[in-house]
Each structure stands twice: as C-alpha cells, then as structure tokens.
Design a protein around this motif. Structure first.
Motif, PDB file in Angstrom:
ATOM      1  N   GLY A   1       0.810  -1.238   0.091  1.00 58.88           N
ATOM      2  CA  GLY A   1      -0.039  -0.084  -0.023  1.00 58.88           C
ATOM      3  C   GLY A   1       0.911   1.224  -0.075  1.00 58.88           C
ATOM      4  N   VAL A   2       1.976   1.248   0.681  1.00 65.91           N
ATOM      5  CA  VAL A   2       2.896   2.438   0.787  1.00 65.91           C
ATOM      6  C   VAL A   2       3.493   2.647  -0.349  1.00 65.91           C
ATOM      7  CG1 VAL A   2       4.981   3.395   1.887  1.00 65.91           C
ATOM      8  CG2 VAL A   2       3.297   2.533   3.415  1.00 65.91           C
ATOM      9  N   LYS A   3       3.911   1.582  -0.998  1.00 64.85           N
ATOM     10  CA  LYS A   3       4.464   1.331  -2.428  1.00 64.85           C
ATOM     11  C   LYS A   3       3.559   2.295  -3.599  1.00 64.85           C
ATOM     12  CE  LYS A   3       6.317  -1.305  -6.022  1.00 64.85           C
ATOM     13  NZ  LYS A   3       6.529  -2.676  -6.778  1.00 64.85           N
ATOM     14  N   GLY A   4       2.305   2.044  -3.372  1.00 67.23           N
ATOM     15  CA  GLY A   4       1.111   2.548  -4.051  1.00 67.23           C
ATOM     16  C   GLY A   4       1.056   3.933  -4.055  1.00 67.23           C
ATOM     17  N   LEU A   5       1.172   4.239  -2.690  1.00 67.94           N
ATOM     18  CA  LEU A   5       1.215   5.718  -2.122  1.00 67.94           C
ATOM     19  C   LEU A   5       2.054   6.609  -2.920  1.00 67.94           C
ATOM     20  CD1 LEU A   5       0.086   5.470   1.468  1.00 67.94           C
ATOM     21  CD2 LEU A   5      -1.514   6.185  -0.469  1.00 67.94           C
ATOM     22  N   ILE A   6       3.235   6.148  -2.962  1.00 68.53           N
ATOM     23  CA  ILE A   6       4.511   6.662  -3.457  1.00 68.53           C
ATOM     24  C   ILE A   6       4.202   6.655  -4.952  1.00 68.53           C
ATOM     25  CG2 ILE A   6       6.909   6.641  -3.833  1.00 68.53           C
ATOM     26  CD1 ILE A   6       7.209   5.434  -1.001  1.00 68.53           C
ATOM     27  N   GLU A   7       3.926   5.799  -5.592  1.00 65.13           N
ATOM     28  CA  GLU A   7       3.597   5.742  -7.066  1.00 65.13           C
ATOM     29  C   GLU A   7       2.641   6.798  -7.350  1.00 65.13           C
ATOM     30  OE1 GLU A   7       4.725   1.081  -7.964  1.00 65.13           O
ATOM     31  OE2 GLU A   7       2.585   1.437  -7.638  1.00 65.13           O
ATOM     32  N   ARG A   8       1.685   6.927  -6.602  1.00 62.80           N
ATOM     33  CA  ARG A   8       0.426   7.876  -6.993  1.00 62.80           C
ATOM     34  C   ARG A   8       0.842   9.214  -6.452  1.00 62.80           C
ATOM     35  NH1 ARG A   8      -2.077   3.500  -4.849  1.00 62.80           N
ATOM     36  NH2 ARG A   8      -2.759   4.472  -3.118  1.00 62.80           N
ATOM     37  N   ASP A   9       2.234   9.861  -5.922  1.00 66.22           N
ATOM     38  CA  ASP A   9       2.453  10.941  -5.451  1.00 66.22           C
ATOM     39  C   ASP A   9       1.917  11.412  -4.088  1.00 66.22           C
ATOM     40  OD1 ASP A   9       4.594  11.246  -7.275  1.00 66.22           O
ATOM     41  OD2 ASP A   9       3.374  11.695  -8.657  1.00 66.22           O
ATOM     42  N   THR A  10       1.469  10.608  -3.314  1.00 68.79           N
ATOM     43  CA  THR A  10       0.340  10.886  -2.104  1.00 68.79           C
ATOM     44  C   THR A  10       1.217  11.835  -1.276  1.00 68.79           C
ATOM     45  OG1 THR A  10      -0.424   8.897  -2.316  1.00 68.79           O
ATOM     46  CG2 THR A  10      -0.721   9.814  -0.142  1.00 68.79           C
ATOM     47  N   TYR A  11       0.731  12.836  -0.592  1.00 68.42           N
ATOM     48  CA  TYR A  11       1.395  13.615   0.521  1.00 68.42           C
ATOM     49  C   TYR A  11       2.150  13.002   1.308  1.00 68.42           C
ATOM     50  CZ  TYR A  11       1.484  17.572   3.499  1.00 68.42           C
ATOM     51  OH  TYR A  11       2.089  18.801   4.242  1.00 68.42           O
ATOM     52  N   CYS A  12       3.552  13.577   1.509  1.00 66.88           N
ATOM     53  CA  CYS A  12       4.666  12.745   2.223  1.00 66.88           C
ATOM     54  C   CYS A  12       4.034  12.528   3.715  1.00 66.88           C
ATOM     55  CB  CYS A  12       5.701  13.713   2.189  1.00 66.88           C
ATOM     56  SG  CYS A  12       6.423  13.873   0.811  1.00 66.88           S
ATOM     57  N   ASP A  13       3.386  13.290   4.490  1.00 70.15           N
ATOM     58  CA  ASP A  13       3.056  13.118   5.675  1.00 70.15           C
ATOM     59  C   ASP A  13       1.818  12.019   5.704  1.00 70.15           C
ATOM     60  OD1 ASP A  13       2.951  14.075   8.613  1.00 70.15           O
ATOM     61  OD2 ASP A  13       0.819  14.423   8.022  1.00 70.15           O
ATOM     62  N   ASP A  14       1.249  11.814   4.831  1.00 75.26           N
ATOM     63  CA  ASP A  14       0.314  10.723   4.644  1.00 75.26           C
ATOM     64  C   ASP A  14       0.935   9.177   4.451  1.00 75.26           C
ATOM     65  OD1 ASP A  14      -1.878  12.144   5.102  1.00 75.26           O
ATOM     66  OD2 ASP A  14      -2.210  12.503   2.819  1.00 75.26           O
ATOM     67  N   VAL A  15       2.069   9.253   3.689  1.00 77.85           N
ATOM     68  CA  VAL A  15       2.863   8.007   3.433  1.00 77.85           C
ATOM     69  C   VAL A  15       3.742   7.963   4.841  1.00 77.85           C
ATOM     70  CG1 VAL A  15       4.893   7.199   2.270  1.00 77.85           C
ATOM     71  CG2 VAL A  15       3.249   8.557   1.142  1.00 77.85           C
ATOM     72  N   ILE A  16       4.315   8.936   5.484  1.00 78.01           N
ATOM     73  CA  ILE A  16       5.217   8.559   6.648  1.00 78.01           C
ATOM     74  C   ILE A  16       4.012   7.945   8.009  1.00 78.01           C
ATOM     75  CG2 ILE A  16       6.384   9.932   8.593  1.00 78.01           C
ATOM     76  CD1 ILE A  16       7.258  11.714   6.231  1.00 78.01           C
ATOM     77  N   THR A  17       2.837   8.532   7.846  1.00 78.23           N
ATOM     78  CA  THR A  17       1.970   8.056   8.944  1.00 78.23           C
ATOM     79  C   THR A  17       1.708   6.468   8.675  1.00 78.23           C
ATOM     80  OG1 THR A  17       0.803  10.209   8.883  1.00 78.23           O
ATOM     81  CG2 THR A  17      -0.578   8.139   9.568  1.00 78.23           C
ATOM     82  N   GLN A  18       1.597   6.095   7.424  1.00 79.31           N
ATOM     83  CA  GLN A  18       1.512   4.670   7.077  1.00 79.31           C
ATOM     84  C   GLN A  18       2.695   3.794   7.344  1.00 79.31           C
ATOM     85  OE1 GLN A  18      -1.554   3.093   6.134  1.00 79.31           O
ATOM     86  NE2 GLN A  18      -2.265   5.358   6.715  1.00 79.31           N
ATOM     87  N   ILE A  19       3.939   4.378   7.293  1.00 83.83           N
ATOM     88  CA  ILE A  19       5.194   4.064   7.491  1.00 83.83           C
ATOM     89  C   ILE A  19       5.193   3.422   9.145  1.00 83.83           C
ATOM     90  CG2 ILE A  19       7.674   4.010   7.723  1.00 83.83           C
ATOM     91  CD1 ILE A  19       7.290   5.331   4.779  1.00 83.83           C
ATOM     92  N   SER A  20       4.701   4.679   9.696  1.00 76.78           N
ATOM     93  CA  SER A  20       4.667   4.546  11.326  1.00 76.78           C
ATOM     94  C   SER A  20       3.846   3.562  12.002  1.00 76.78           C
ATOM     95  CB  SER A  20       4.332   5.771  11.826  1.00 76.78           C
ATOM     96  OG  SER A  20       4.169   5.608  13.267  1.00 76.78           O
ATOM     97  N   ALA A  21       2.740   3.119  10.981  1.00 75.01           N
ATOM     98  CA  ALA A  21       1.790   2.042  11.270  1.00 75.01           C
ATOM     99  C   ALA A  21       2.370   0.666  11.131  1.00 75.01           C
ATOM    100  CB  ALA A  21       0.377   2.171  10.596  1.00 75.01           C
ATOM    101  N   ILE A  22       3.325   0.815  10.114  1.00 78.88           N
ATOM    102  CA  ILE A  22       3.951  -0.500   9.861  1.00 78.88           C
ATOM    103  C   ILE A  22       4.895  -0.978  10.871  1.00 78.88           C
ATOM    104  CG2 ILE A  22       5.542  -1.515   8.049  1.00 78.88           C
ATOM    105  CD1 ILE A  22       3.985  -0.242   5.846  1.00 78.88           C
ATOM    106  N   GLN A  23       5.712   0.082  11.095  1.00 77.01           N
ATOM    107  CA  GLN A  23       6.601  -0.110  12.318  1.00 77.01           C
ATOM    108  C   GLN A  23       5.919  -0.540  13.538  1.00 77.01           C
ATOM    109  OE1 GLN A  23       8.677   3.906  11.887  1.00 77.01           O
ATOM    110  NE2 GLN A  23      10.292   3.066  10.701  1.00 77.01           N
TER     111      GLN A  23
END
Length: 113
Positions: A47-69
């Motif tokens: 999902g995070v990979k998809g967010l990056i591919e879709r140029d999703t706002y950085c803060d939203d991606v970081i939030t998802q990465i935090s959930a993964i961690q």
C-alpha cells in the motif's frame, strides 16, 4: 486473540537447542497469528508503495510507515515474550548463562528501532 490467550499459548510452546542447530517451536496457533500479522504488514508495505507511485502527500505516507513499524514491533514483542519464557529459561536451567548476554544484545537491537 486476546493478550491473555496469547500468553497461555506461548506457555505451551517450547524452544530447544540441539547440537549446532537452534530452533524455536511455536504452537500452530502462534505461527498462524504471526503469519497473519506478517501478511497484513506485507499488504501495508504494498500500500505504501502504491501511495508513493501515486505521489501521495508525504505526511500521509509517513503515517502509514509508522503504522507498519508499530505492527512489526508487535510481531517482535510476541517473539521476544516466547523466547524469554521458553528458550532463555530452558537454557538457563541447563546451565547456559551465556544466553543472558545474547538476550540483552537482542533487546538492545530491538530498542534501537
């Protein structure tokens, strides 16, 4: 699975050390729980990979990465609990106190994250 049920399942597990091979023996329930969690994490990573591919706002991606961690930390906690309650205790009972240094090194490695 409730935490108390999880602890009960962990208490049923055994870890062992045979000659040069170290293995952990988890109950089928615990393995299933860990694999389910890891599959969910794998999906979150895609999902995070998809967010990056879709140029999703950085803060939203970081939030998802935090959930993964956080989810990975949950897997580590389950494994550490079982390791301490079974593998470490068993090796100490066998007179192998070097396992304490090994366990402390593992804890330090986990805490760096």
């Amino acid at each position: 699975m409730e935490h108390n049920e999880h602890v009960d399942k962990l208490q049923e597990e055994e870890c062992c050390t045979s000659s040069n091979e170290r293995k952990s023996h988890h109950s089928e329930q615990t393995k299933k729980n860990l694999i389910t969690r890891l599959n969910r994490i794998e999906g979150q990573i895609r999902g995070v990979k998809g967010l990056i591919e879709r140029d999703t706002y950085c803060d939203d991606v970081i939030t998802q990465i935090s959930a993964i961690q956080s989810a990975l930390n949950g897997v580590s906690k389950i494994l550490l609990e079982g390791h301490l309650k079974h593998c470490v205790v068993e090796r100490i009972q066998e007179g192998d106190t070097e396992v304490l240094d090994e366990f402390l090194t593992t804890i330090q490695r986990v805490m760096k994250k």
